[in-house]
Design a protein around this motif. Structure first.
Motif, short mmCIF file in Angstrom:
data_model
loop_
_atom_site.label_atom_id
_atom_site.label_comp_id
_atom_site.label_asym_id
_atom_site.label_seq_id
_atom_site.Cartn_x
_atom_site.Cartn_y
_atom_site.Cartn_z
N GLY A 81 1.25 -1.34 0.01
CA GLY A 81 0.10 0.18 0.19
C GLY A 81 0.93 1.28 0.04
O GLY A 81 0.66 2.47 0.19
N GLN A 82 2.18 1.02 0.27
CA GLN A 82 3.02 1.67 0.27
C GLN A 82 3.51 2.60 -1.16
O GLN A 82 4.21 1.55 -1.36
CB GLN A 82 4.00 2.12 1.28
N PRO A 83 3.92 4.31 -1.61
CA PRO A 83 5.05 4.23 -2.61
C PRO A 83 5.88 3.80 -2.96
O PRO A 83 6.73 4.05 -1.40
CB PRO A 83 4.11 4.81 -3.23
N VAL A 84 7.20 3.64 -3.09
CA VAL A 84 8.05 2.69 -3.13
C VAL A 84 9.16 3.06 -3.97
O VAL A 84 10.47 3.35 -3.79
CB VAL A 84 8.44 1.41 -2.42
N ASP A 85 8.52 3.30 -5.72
CA ASP A 85 9.58 3.26 -6.19
C ASP A 85 8.71 4.05 -7.60
O ASP A 85 7.35 4.03 -7.79
CB ASP A 85 10.03 2.36 -7.00
N LYS A 86 9.08 4.56 -9.00
CA LYS A 86 8.69 4.80 -10.05
C LYS A 86 9.67 5.72 -10.63
O LYS A 86 10.07 5.99 -10.90
CB LYS A 86 8.44 6.87 -9.43
N VAL A 87 8.82 5.54 -12.08
CA VAL A 87 9.61 5.46 -13.23
C VAL A 87 8.80 6.38 -14.61
O VAL A 87 7.22 5.83 -14.23
CB VAL A 87 10.51 4.21 -14.00
N VAL A 88 9.96 7.12 -15.00
CA VAL A 88 8.25 7.80 -16.23
C VAL A 88 8.81 8.18 -17.25
O VAL A 88 9.61 7.75 -17.88
CB VAL A 88 8.27 9.34 -15.46
N GLY A 89 7.76 7.58 -18.20
CA GLY A 89 7.86 7.46 -20.08
C GLY A 89 8.17 5.31 -20.15
O GLY A 89 7.78 4.87 -18.92
N PHE A 90 7.87 5.31 -20.95
CA PHE A 90 8.20 4.30 -21.61
C PHE A 90 9.46 3.04 -20.93
O PHE A 90 10.70 4.23 -21.46
CB PHE A 90 8.39 3.72 -23.00
N GLN A 91 9.16 2.42 -20.80
CA GLN A 91 10.26 1.57 -20.41
C GLN A 91 10.37 0.33 -20.86
O GLN A 91 9.83 -0.45 -21.25
CB GLN A 91 9.96 0.78 -18.79
N PRO A 92 11.22 -0.24 -21.26
CA PRO A 92 11.50 -2.04 -21.97
C PRO A 92 11.89 -2.66 -21.25
O PRO A 92 11.49 -2.47 -19.85
CB PRO A 92 13.29 -1.91 -22.46
N LYS A 93 10.82 -4.60 -21.43
CA LYS A 93 10.69 -5.27 -20.67
C LYS A 93 11.75 -5.22 -19.60
O LYS A 93 11.50 -5.51 -18.18
CB LYS A 93 10.79 -6.02 -21.52
N GLU A 94 13.06 -5.22 -19.75
CA GLU A 94 14.00 -5.91 -18.49
C GLU A 94 14.60 -4.25 -17.70
O GLU A 94 14.33 -5.04 -16.80
CB GLU A 94 16.02 -5.89 -19.55
#
Length: 104
Positions: A81-94
């Motif tokens: 229930g707690q946010p721990v990480d974030k990425v923005v934009g398209f990311q490849p599967k790896e």
């Protein structure tokens, strides 16, 4: 497990247990369309490790604003229930596999 499409109402229950990858997206967003099949592959391969939840920012603006989503796709990792990480934009599967493993 199948990918869950959350609403403003269901979101708190959708992320409350375990590791959850949330994709904030919209139907008109090109990179969001590109990442959708990547998330489906991830769900097929890593459903034991991570639950994938999608939030349409146009239909669920309260949840998007609660987490300060300014550009999409934005992917947030929640742990119990707690946010721990974030990425923005398209990311490849790896990159997404690494993101999940880092937070597992």
């Amino acid at each position: 497990m199948t990918i869950v499409h959350a609403t403003d109402n269901s979101f708190p229950q959708d992320i409350e247990k375990g590791l959850v990858l949330v994709d904030f997206w919209a139907t008109w967003c090109g990179p969001c369309k590109m990442i959708a099949p990547v998330l489906e592959e991830l769900d097929a391969e890593m459903s034991e490790t991570v639950k994938i939840v999608k939030v349409d920012v146009d239909a669920n603006q309260a949840t998007a604003s609660q987490f300060g989503i300014m550009s999409i796709p934005t992917l947030l990792i929640f742990k119990d229930g707690q946010p721990v990480d974030k990425v923005v934009g398209f990311q490849p599967k790896e990159a997404l596999v690494q993101l999940v493993q880092k937070n597992a």
